[in-house]
Motif scaffolding. Structure first.
Motif, short mmCIF file in Angstrom:
data_model
loop_
_atom_site.label_atom_id
_atom_site.label_comp_id
_atom_site.label_asym_id
_atom_site.label_seq_id
_atom_site.Cartn_x
_atom_site.Cartn_y
_atom_site.Cartn_z
N TYR A 255 -8.08 35.99 27.01
CA TYR A 255 -8.51 35.32 26.05
C TYR A 255 -8.62 36.35 24.60
N MET A 297 -5.14 32.70 22.28
CA MET A 297 -5.73 33.18 21.12
C MET A 297 -7.16 32.51 20.75
N GLY A 298 -7.83 33.54 20.35
CA GLY A 298 -9.14 32.96 19.89
C GLY A 298 -9.14 32.50 18.26
N GLY A 299 -10.18 31.67 17.97
CA GLY A 299 -9.96 31.16 16.66
C GLY A 299 -11.05 31.90 15.74
N CYS A 304 -17.46 32.11 21.22
CA CYS A 304 -16.56 31.93 22.30
C CYS A 304 -16.46 33.22 23.22
N SER A 313 -12.67 26.77 24.67
CA SER A 313 -11.52 27.08 23.57
C SER A 313 -10.23 27.23 24.21
N ILE A 314 -10.23 27.71 25.40
CA ILE A 314 -8.71 27.72 26.01
C ILE A 314 -8.18 26.29 26.38
N GLU A 315 -9.11 25.54 26.48
CA GLU A 315 -8.78 24.07 26.88
C GLU A 315 -8.36 23.36 25.50
N GLY A 316 -8.62 24.00 24.30
CA GLY A 316 -8.22 23.67 23.11
C GLY A 316 -9.18 22.79 22.40
N LYS A 317 -10.44 23.01 22.75
CA LYS A 317 -11.46 22.12 22.09
C LYS A 317 -12.39 23.02 21.37
N MET A 318 -13.40 22.50 20.52
CA MET A 318 -14.33 23.38 19.78
C MET A 318 -14.95 24.32 20.91
N GLY A 319 -15.16 25.49 20.46
CA GLY A 319 -15.93 26.41 21.62
C GLY A 319 -17.34 26.16 21.43
N GLU A 320 -17.81 25.14 21.93
CA GLU A 320 -19.33 24.96 22.22
C GLU A 320 -19.64 25.50 23.74
#
Lengths: 617, 163
Positions: A255, A297-299, A304, A313-320
């Motif tokens: 990541y 890739m990080g956002g 994160c 975040s890897i799962e494509g969600k908000m990084g909570e």
């Protein structure tokens, strides 16, 4: 090159590469990581290639473009091996001299040599440069011998040897035992024993397991992960394959934050090559073990870097982040057992396997083994990446390697651990740097940022800076972090503006303790550290802001005033011309005066004054 | 990453086929949501609303989740950004060397606040947390180029080159 079919085949390739290297001519190495590129290293590379061609020197010398060598202050660096002739701040126009003088005629180009600022002596060889001499560059050292886009270069420096040993001589349990014995601890900051983590993940229930490399280096002022990924990505990939074998994983993720385009590019190239050569994918080196790695890739979210947020975040969600009652080694990515380690942790693994746990555990202190990489930045003469055995005192890092503070200013503090860390004052300069000692001092290892501050840095402003950063980066999921940091920021802003009262300091302390105790994840739990550590060591400075409405360092705008020294001002008018507010008045060649009611304290006049006559009070 | 921003196409006609191509290159996988949005952002310099709706439909991911992700990460923007993107590094190393003063001077010179885009879309002014070039701080990055050792006094001549 074709696919590497077996262990013997890899050794054969290595032998041939080394033979070729032995018989080979000299090699010009050019550092071209991100800092190098900012200073036009790519033009230097082009010019050197052109010059080699022009003089027909191709049979005498080869050219290698590498990642960052670590001494960013003097980038781009050109080193000629095997001699180790060290040229610094090289420009494209210097290429001709390097080829015609040094390569063709064995003469040194004097103007490109590094000058030791303390002795003013010119230094010819890399090994004699004080910045390098006092380090122990186990991880970073190979950056200068490896072109990150060439797998052969990595193989030549013992690359993938550890992987062979693991795949053909060791059981997964033995690998874990070796890592446990070495005493390696997570380099992401918290310092959890790596072997123990691997073991828990291996033992966790489930059929699918993942390994993840955390390269979301969000700490401002830290860039060693970038440097390793850019400069020697295969060392991380090798570490991950070994880890995956030990844990029993077949899929891995790296990541990387999107702010690091070169690191992403080089990692992608390295992964493709490893796959092509049969070092990743199905049946690695005919061992029967399957493993592959993807890049995520990080956002651009600081949170994160926290393991559970990173996985979201890897799962494509908000990084909570989530609460870690159940550890990620049991339920991580897609609820499967997941082992996450930092870039540097993974890069340490092949070293340990190659040299043995006993060798590794001899380096460092009782509880912190191996080397630590720090980015020495801020008000320091030698900015760069420093790798030293754990337990090296701060003073040695800052003065012997870093060359001290520029402009004969006084050292004030060093900030370690990024926004989660704290400021360490001068009286603790002899503190040996390891996980425990930094935590005891109210800071932490973090990812290894070391920001040096001099007398012109305001510690209250530093606390404000980090709170501002964290208020912005708090994901907002839990209340103590989301609201607590904001309220702390309000109080600290009041202090910097001279609006705070004495009792606010107590409230600030109380709030800080609350945020520390009740936040959900590591971001919130460590967020008050910059406030708590500055309150602990620099209470006087807070006092000066609150009681006397003064900023002793001359930073907090509402509490300072610019003025011109009568005996130094020559009336040259440099300040007057540049002042954006027309706040400066004066006849040519006569004393100039600043009108405090018009002045916005931007400091342009002070930068412009050639006589250092403009001061702050 | 190349910033091939088609800034003049901001708010223009939806180009569904372009978005489809991106989504298909990721095999229409939900877990590639962030990567897909990153490519769209690279294409337009921001995430147009129609593109977000299209991604939501194509991936069968609720719009709330797409919007959540798009608004959560700093890498994404929901409004068009300027032709020239000015990013001022406020990493700790740049901060202690006076990065804040550089931002303030840029705000004055461009007559806009940090985070804003000029009405004529000429500039966007942003702060970033760290560009990792701490040896050269304070750093300003305009589009693809880095400018090191900045000071408030150097700001004027720097932005003139882009005006």
């Amino acid at each position: 090159m074709k696919k590497i079919r077996s262990r013997g085949h890899l050794e054969e390739i290595r032998r041939k590469l080394l033979e070729r290297k032995e018989s080979e001519k000299r090699c010009i190495t050019i550092s071209s990581g991100t800092c190098g590129r900012v200073r036009d290293s790519q033009k230097v590379v082009e010019a050197i290639y052109d010059s080699v061609k022009k003089h027909g020197a191709g049979d005498k010398v080869c050219v290698r473009v590498t990642g960052c060598h670590g001494f960013c202050q003097v980038a781009p660096i050109v080193v000629i091996y095997p001699d180790g002739i060290f040229y610094q701040r090289v420009k494209a126009k210097d290429a001709e001299d390097i080829i015609t003088k040094t390569i063709l005629n064995n003469r040194i180009v004097n103007r490109l040599l590094y000058v030791d600022p303390t002795t003013e002596e010119k230094i010819v060889y890399e090994k004699d440069v004080p910045f390098f001499r006092k380090q122990m560059r186990l991880l970073l050292g190979n950056n200068r011998f490896v072109d990150p886009t060439k797998l052969e270069d990595y193989i030549a420096v013992e690359g993938y040897k550890a992987l062979c040993k693991v795949l053909f001589e060791m059981k997964p349990e033995e690998v874990i035992e070796e890592i446990k014995k070495s005493g390696l601890r997570g380099r992401g900051g918290a310092g959890f024993p790596t072997g123990v983590k691997w073991e828990s993940c291996r033992k966790a229930e489930g059929d699918i397991r993942y390994v993840v490399c955390n390269a979301d280096e969000g700490d401002p002022g830290a860039y060693m992960d970038r440097s390793l990924l850019e400069g020697n990505p295969h060392s991380i990939i090798e570490g991950m394959i070994i880890g995956a074998y030990a844990i029993g994983a077949h899929d891995g993720y790296i990541y990387v934050r999107y702010e690091y385009p070169l690191a992403i590019e080089n990692t992608r190239i390295a992964l493709d090559q490893a796959r092509e050569y049969g070092l990743l994918g199905k049946n690695i080196l005919d061992s029967g073990f399957d493993f592959d790695i993807k890049i995520a890739m990080g956002g651009g979210a600081f949170v994160c870097g926290e393991s559970t947020a990173l996985m979201a975040s890897i799962e494509g969600k908000m990084g909570e982040p989530r609460a870690k009652y159940i550890h990620t080694v049991e339920r991580g990515l897609w609820n499967k057992p997941t082992n996450l380690n930092n870039v540097k942790t993974w890069a340490n693994v092949p070293l340990i396997i190659n040299n043995g746990a006993d060798w590794y555990s001899k380096i460092g202190t009782e509880k912190s083994k191996g080397t630590g990489i720090f980015s020495l930045v801020g008000k320091i003469n030698n900015t760069g990446l420093v790798e030293i055995p754990m337990g090296t005192p701060l003073r040695q890092i800052i003065y012997d390697i870093g060359g001290g503070i520029p402009g004969s200013k006084k050292f004030k503090a060093v900030q370690t651990g990024g926004p989660s860390g704290g400021c360490i004052p001068e009286k603790l300069l002899d503190l040996p740097v390891d996980f425990e000692k930094l935590t005891e001092a109210g800071s932490m290892m973090g990812s290894g940022g070391m920001i040096v501050m001099d007398e012109n840095t305001c510690m209250v402003d530093m606390a404000r800076y980090f709170l501002d950063f964290l208020a912005d980066e708090s994901c907002g999921k839990c209340f103590p972090c989301r609201e607590g940091i904001k309220r702390m920021l309000e109080i600290v802003v009041d202090i910097t503006k001279g609006r705070a009262k004495e009792e606010d300091l107590g409230l600030l302390q109380e709030l800080a303790e609350m945020v520390k105790d009740f936040s959900l994840c590591g971001l919130g739990k460590t967020a008050p550290n910059p406030v708590l550590s500055t309150l602990r060591y620099f209470r006087d400075e807070y006092g000066a802001h609150v009681r006397d409405k003064k900023c002793p360092a001359g930073i907090c705008k509402d509490l300072i005033e610019y003025f011109i020294l009568e005996d130094k001002c020559t009336g040259c008018g440099a300040c007057l011309k540049l002042c954006p507010q027309q706040a400066i008045q004066g006849e040519p060649k006569k004393l100039h005066i600043i009108d405090p009611t018009k002045c916005i304290r931007c400091g342009i006049c002070r930068d412009a004054c050639p006589y250092e006559s403009i001061m702050v009070k | 990453m190349a910033r091939r921003v088609m800034w003049n196409l901001a708010e223009s006609v939806p180009q569904y086929s372009k978005i489809d191509k991106i989504i298909e290159s990721y095999s229409c996988e939900e877990l590639a949501l962030i990567a897909i949005l990153q490519e769209i952002e690279n294409l337009y310099g921001y995430l147009p609303a129609w593109a977000l709706r299209h991604v939501s439909e194509k991936l069968s991911v609720p719009m709330t989740q797409v919007y959540g992700v798009a608004s959560f990460y700093d890498a994404f923007h929901l409004t068009p950004r300027g032709k020239n993107l000015i990013r001022v590094c406020l990493g700790t190393a740049c901060h202690v060397r006076g990065g804040q003063r550089v931002i303030e001077e840029l705000e004055r010179k461009l007559n806009m606040e940090v985070g804003e885009t000029a009405k004529d879309l000429s500039f966007t002014l942003e702060r970033v947390n760290c560009l990792g070039c701490c040896a050269l701080g304070p750093i300003v990055m305009i589009d693809e180029n880095y400018y090191g050792h900045m000071s408030p006094a150097k700001v004027g001549s720097l932005i003139k080159r882009f005006q």
